[in-house]
Design a protein around this motif. Structure first.
Motif, PDB file in Angstrom:
ATOM      1  N   ILE A 206      40.822  36.118 104.076  1.00  0.00           N
ATOM      2  CA  ILE A 206      41.339  35.112 103.157  1.00  0.00           C
ATOM      3  C   ILE A 206      42.008  35.862 102.010  1.00  0.00           C
ATOM      4  CG2 ILE A 206      40.754  33.212 101.591  1.00  0.00           C
ATOM      5  CD1 ILE A 206      38.207  32.815 103.350  1.00  0.00           C
ATOM      6  N   LEU A 207      43.269  35.549 101.758  1.00  0.00           N
ATOM      7  CA  LEU A 207      44.034  36.233 100.720  1.00  0.00           C
ATOM      8  C   LEU A 207      44.405  35.236  99.631  1.00  0.00           C
ATOM      9  CD1 LEU A 207      45.596  38.753  99.694  1.00  0.00           C
ATOM     10  CD2 LEU A 207      47.528  37.987 101.092  1.00  0.00           C
ATOM     11  N   VAL A 208      44.068  35.569  98.386  1.00  0.00           N
ATOM     12  CA  VAL A 208      44.412  34.742  97.234  1.00  0.00           C
ATOM     13  C   VAL A 208      45.299  35.568  96.318  1.00  0.00           C
ATOM     14  CG1 VAL A 208      43.546  33.398  95.285  1.00  0.00           C
ATOM     15  CG2 VAL A 208      42.184  33.568  97.387  1.00  0.00           C
ATOM     16  N   VAL A 209      46.438  35.014  95.947  1.00  0.00           N
ATOM     17  CA  VAL A 209      47.402  35.765  95.126  1.00  0.00           C
ATOM     18  C   VAL A 209      47.693  34.977  93.855  1.00  0.00           C
ATOM     19  CG1 VAL A 209      49.546  37.073  95.163  1.00  0.00           C
ATOM     20  CG2 VAL A 209      48.428  36.470  97.317  1.00  0.00           C
ATOM     21  N   ALA A 210      47.419  35.605  92.710  1.00  0.00           N
ATOM     22  CA  ALA A 210      47.589  34.936  91.416  1.00  0.00           C
ATOM     23  C   ALA A 210      48.148  35.928  90.408  1.00  0.00           C
ATOM     24  CB  ALA A 210      46.258  34.374  90.937  1.00  0.00           C
ATOM     25  N   VAL A 211      49.418  36.279  90.595  1.00  0.00           N
ATOM     26  CA  VAL A 211      50.042  37.305  89.763  1.00  0.00           C
ATOM     27  C   VAL A 211      51.200  36.758  88.937  1.00  0.00           C
ATOM     28  CG1 VAL A 211      51.281  39.508  89.808  1.00  0.00           C
ATOM     29  CG2 VAL A 211      49.342  39.160  91.328  1.00  0.00           C
ATOM     30  N   GLY A 212      52.004  35.883  89.543  1.00  0.00           N
ATOM     31  CA  GLY A 212      53.188  35.388  88.854  1.00  0.00           C
ATOM     32  C   GLY A 212      54.419  36.244  89.102  1.00  0.00           C
ATOM     33  N   LYS A 213      54.475  36.855  90.286  1.00  0.00           N
ATOM     34  CA  LYS A 213      55.639  37.651  90.681  1.00  0.00           C
ATOM     35  C   LYS A 213      56.155  37.094  92.003  1.00  0.00           C
ATOM     36  CE  LYS A 213      57.276  42.344  91.550  1.00  0.00           C
ATOM     37  NZ  LYS A 213      56.915  43.774  91.664  1.00  0.00           N
ATOM     38  N   PRO A 214      57.250  36.341  91.977  1.00  0.00           N
ATOM     39  CA  PRO A 214      57.744  35.684  93.197  1.00  0.00           C
ATOM     40  C   PRO A 214      57.972  36.664  94.347  1.00  0.00           C
ATOM     41  CG  PRO A 214      58.917  34.869  91.277  1.00  0.00           C
ATOM     42  CD  PRO A 214      58.096  36.046  90.807  1.00  0.00           C
ATOM     43  N   GLY A 215      57.480  36.285  95.521  1.00  0.00           N
ATOM     44  CA  GLY A 215      57.716  37.084  96.716  1.00  0.00           C
ATOM     45  C   GLY A 215      56.973  38.387  96.775  1.00  0.00           C
ATOM     46  N   LEU A 216      55.936  38.565  95.957  1.00  0.00           N
ATOM     47  CA  LEU A 216      55.192  39.829  95.950  1.00  0.00           C
ATOM     48  C   LEU A 216      54.582  40.127  97.320  1.00  0.00           C
ATOM     49  CD1 LEU A 216      53.812  42.211  94.417  1.00  0.00           C
ATOM     50  CD2 LEU A 216      51.921  40.632  93.930  1.00  0.00           C
ATOM     51  N   ILE A 217      54.050  39.101  97.972  1.00  0.00           N
ATOM     52  CA  ILE A 217      53.368  39.292  99.248  1.00  0.00           C
ATOM     53  C   ILE A 217      54.322  38.953 100.392  1.00  0.00           C
ATOM     54  CG2 ILE A 217      51.427  38.608 100.691  1.00  0.00           C
ATOM     55  CD1 ILE A 217      50.646  40.159  98.170  1.00  0.00           C
ATOM     56  N   THR A 234      56.358  30.281  89.404  1.00  0.00           N
ATOM     57  CA  THR A 234      57.407  30.884  88.586  1.00  0.00           C
ATOM     58  C   THR A 234      58.706  30.118  88.758  1.00  0.00           C
ATOM     59  OG1 THR A 234      56.390  33.075  88.911  1.00  0.00           O
ATOM     60  CG2 THR A 234      58.656  33.018  88.068  1.00  0.00           C
ATOM     61  N   ARG A 235      59.367  29.828  87.646  1.00  0.00           N
ATOM     62  CA  ARG A 235      60.699  29.214  87.705  1.00  0.00           C
ATOM     63  C   ARG A 235      61.738  30.287  88.007  1.00  0.00           C
ATOM     64  NH1 ARG A 235      61.598  24.685  82.922  1.00  0.00           N
ATOM     65  NH2 ARG A 235      59.825  23.350  83.443  1.00  0.00           N
ATOM     66  N   ILE A 247      60.908  26.315  91.969  1.00  0.00           N
ATOM     67  CA  ILE A 247      59.583  26.884  91.731  1.00  0.00           C
ATOM     68  C   ILE A 247      59.219  27.771  92.911  1.00  0.00           C
ATOM     69  CG2 ILE A 247      57.153  26.385  91.367  1.00  0.00           C
ATOM     70  CD1 ILE A 247      58.912  25.525  89.058  1.00  0.00           C
ATOM     71  N   LYS A 248      58.849  29.008  92.620  1.00  0.00           N
ATOM     72  CA  LYS A 248      58.479  29.963  93.659  1.00  0.00           C
ATOM     73  C   LYS A 248      57.044  30.448  93.456  1.00  0.00           C
ATOM     74  CE  LYS A 248      62.486  30.614  95.892  1.00  0.00           C
ATOM     75  NZ  LYS A 248      62.635  30.455  97.351  1.00  0.00           N
ATOM     76  N   GLY A 249      56.388  30.720  94.554  1.00  0.00           N
ATOM     77  CA  GLY A 249      55.058  31.301  94.500  1.00  0.00           C
ATOM     78  C   GLY A 249      55.113  32.807  94.632  1.00  0.00           C
ATOM     79  N   ASP A 250      53.946  33.417  94.712  1.00  0.00           N
ATOM     80  CA  ASP A 250      53.851  34.878  94.842  1.00  0.00           C
ATOM     81  C   ASP A 250      53.990  35.349  96.287  1.00  0.00           C
ATOM     82  OD1 ASP A 250      53.402  35.032  92.130  1.00  0.00           O
ATOM     83  OD2 ASP A 250      51.232  35.302  92.301  1.00  0.00           O
ATOM     84  N   VAL A 251      54.034  34.393  97.219  1.00  0.00           N
ATOM     85  CA  VAL A 251      54.065  34.718  98.648  1.00  0.00           C
ATOM     86  C   VAL A 251      55.416  34.334  99.239  1.00  0.00           C
ATOM     87  CG1 VAL A 251      53.021  34.179 100.887  1.00  0.00           C
ATOM     88  CG2 VAL A 251      51.567  34.401  98.861  1.00  0.00           C
ATOM     89  N   ASP A 252      55.961  35.205 100.080  1.00  0.00           N
ATOM     90  CA  ASP A 252      57.179  34.892 100.837  1.00  0.00           C
ATOM     91  C   ASP A 252      56.778  33.872 101.908  1.00  0.00           C
ATOM     92  OD1 ASP A 252      59.479  34.776 102.308  1.00  0.00           O
ATOM     93  OD2 ASP A 252      59.533  36.914 102.808  1.00  0.00           O
ATOM     94  N   PHE A 253      56.843  32.603 101.536  1.00  0.00           N
ATOM     95  CA  PHE A 253      56.173  31.543 102.291  1.00  0.00           C
ATOM     96  C   PHE A 253      56.585  31.497 103.753  1.00  0.00           C
ATOM     97  CE2 PHE A 253      55.813  27.227 103.917  1.00  0.00           C
ATOM     98  CZ  PHE A 253      54.485  26.934 103.635  1.00  0.00           C
ATOM     99  N   ASP A 254      57.864  31.371 104.063  1.00  0.00           N
ATOM    100  CA  ASP A 254      58.300  31.167 105.444  1.00  0.00           C
ATOM    101  C   ASP A 254      57.875  32.313 106.351  1.00  0.00           C
ATOM    102  OD1 ASP A 254      59.452  28.733 104.852  1.00  0.00           O
ATOM    103  OD2 ASP A 254      61.424  29.598 104.415  1.00  0.00           O
ATOM    104  N   ALA A 255      58.053  33.532 105.888  1.00  0.00           N
ATOM    105  CA  ALA A 255      57.720  34.691 106.717  1.00  0.00           C
ATOM    106  C   ALA A 255      56.214  34.826 106.894  1.00  0.00           C
ATOM    107  CB  ALA A 255      58.292  35.959 106.091  1.00  0.00           C
ATOM    108  N   VAL A 256      55.452  34.607 105.821  1.00  0.00           N
ATOM    109  CA  VAL A 256      53.996  34.757 105.888  1.00  0.00           C
ATOM    110  C   VAL A 256      53.373  33.628 106.694  1.00  0.00           C
ATOM    111  CG1 VAL A 256      51.880  34.749 104.505  1.00  0.00           C
ATOM    112  CG2 VAL A 256      53.854  36.101 103.757  1.00  0.00           C
ATOM    113  N   ALA A 257      53.882  32.415 106.546  1.00  0.00           N
ATOM    114  CA  ALA A 257      53.321  31.264 107.264  1.00  0.00           C
ATOM    115  C   ALA A 257      53.376  31.460 108.776  1.00  0.00           C
ATOM    116  CB  ALA A 257      54.060  29.992 106.868  1.00  0.00           C
ATOM    117  N   ALA A 258      54.345  32.233 109.244  1.00  0.00           N
ATOM    118  CA  ALA A 258      54.525  32.418 110.685  1.00  0.00           C
ATOM    119  C   ALA A 258      53.360  33.181 111.323  1.00  0.00           C
ATOM    120  CB  ALA A 258      55.833  33.143 110.955  1.00  0.00           C
TER     121      ALA A 258
END
Length: 302
Positions: A206-217, A234-235, A247-258
């Motif tokens: 389980i990975l939790v990311v709370a940094v505020g840097k878009p696309g870090l993961i 992050t805006r 609004i972006k999260g810290d995770v590269d959503f599409d690639a990671v979700a796969a």
């Protein structure tokens, strides 16, 4: 493709539960009250505060917003907090951050009475969360993540949870909650300066990311089948968006979700849970105050 965790739907369910609890308290003579103190005219803070006020009203709670001028002195702000601490109609108090530069937030967060500190930022509540004392208040975001884990039936027992971030608001209290008896997780706490961060994140069940840097993961930093919780908000400027930003999260959503088993989107994942858990904390504070008031006359008779 990962299961998308719908935080909006889960938060809606919790807010309905809160509304039922509020109705019960109102029938018993207590209306839960939440006060938010806002200093200055920070646009983002004003949006957040309006959202909290609307959520309170929708749940049948009493909401009070005190917006003070940016030049408010430390003594004036302390006096405002003291007044709310003494007000029996107010059960929860929030000091909206950030404060203007001349005001040290630590001073004012510590002035809020612990039994009304529904944000869970007072040192007494921080300590209670650390030792697993249920009489304290846990910050809303980590408690929201725990609720998502429970309701989505994501097993934490013996699992390796990696948290990227080291804040007192999210990461550190979440680590305490996860390691407690019950969740029984093994927790690694990292941050953006951790050497070879990917080596740690790839070990996470389980990975939790709370940094505020878009696309870090990115996808190569995540283990196949992991569950991912993205707390970053992050805006990012985007001229193609009607608002001029997205609004972006810290995770590269599409690639990671796969390659994951479950993932929270941004927006619509962890974010909606924060206000829901804040409302629940306020109702808990109101219930405790109500029960305390009921016991007081009996103690006086004895």
């Amino acid at each position: 493709m990962a299961r998308i965790i719908d935080g909006t739907a889960v938060a809606r369910s919790i807010r309905e539960e809160v509304a039922a609890q509020v109705a019960q308290l109102r029938a018993e003579g207590t209306v839960p009250g939440l006060a938010v103190v806002l200093v200055g005219n920070d646009g983002a803070s004003e949006v957040y505060v309006r959202g909290k006020a609307r959520a309170c009203e929708a749940a049948g709670m009493h909401s009070r917003v005190l917006q003070l001028p940016a030049e408010t002195s430390a003594d004036e702000l302390l006096g405002t907090i003291d007044g709310l601490n003494a007000d029996p109609d107010i059960h929860g108090i929030l000091v909206q951050l950030p404060l203007p530069p001349h005001l040290n937030s630590k001073t004012f967060l510590e002035r809020v009475a612990p039994h009304k500190d529904v944000d869970g930022f007072h040192p007494m509540n921080v300590g209670r969360a650390f030792v697993g004392d249920p009489n304290g208040f846990v910050p809303a975001t980590p408690e929201g993540i725990m609720e998502l884990l429970r309701r989505e039936r994501i097993d934490t027992h013996g699992r390796h949870v990696v948290i990227v971030g080291r804040s007192l608001i999210v990461s550190k209290p979440l680590a305490s909650l996860l390691m407690a008896p019950g969740p029984n997780a093994t927790v690694t706490l990292c941050h953006r300066h951790t050497v070879d961060l990917a080596q740690h994140t790839r070990m996470a069940d389980i990975l939790v990311v709370a940094v505020g840097k878009p696309g870090l993961i990115t996808a190569d930093m995540v283990k196949e089948g992991a569950a991912v919780f993205d707390v970053g908000v992050t805006r990012v400027e985007d001229p193609t968006s009607p608002r001029g930003y997205v609004i972006k999260g810290d995770v590269d959503f599409d690639a990671v979700a796969a390659k994951t088993s479950a993932i929270t989107p941004v927006p619509g994942g962890v974010g909606p849970m924060t206000i829901a858990m804040l409302l629940r904390n306020t109702v808990t504070a109101a219930r405790r105050a109500h029960e305390s008031a009921r016991r007081r006359p009996a103690a006086a008779v004895r």
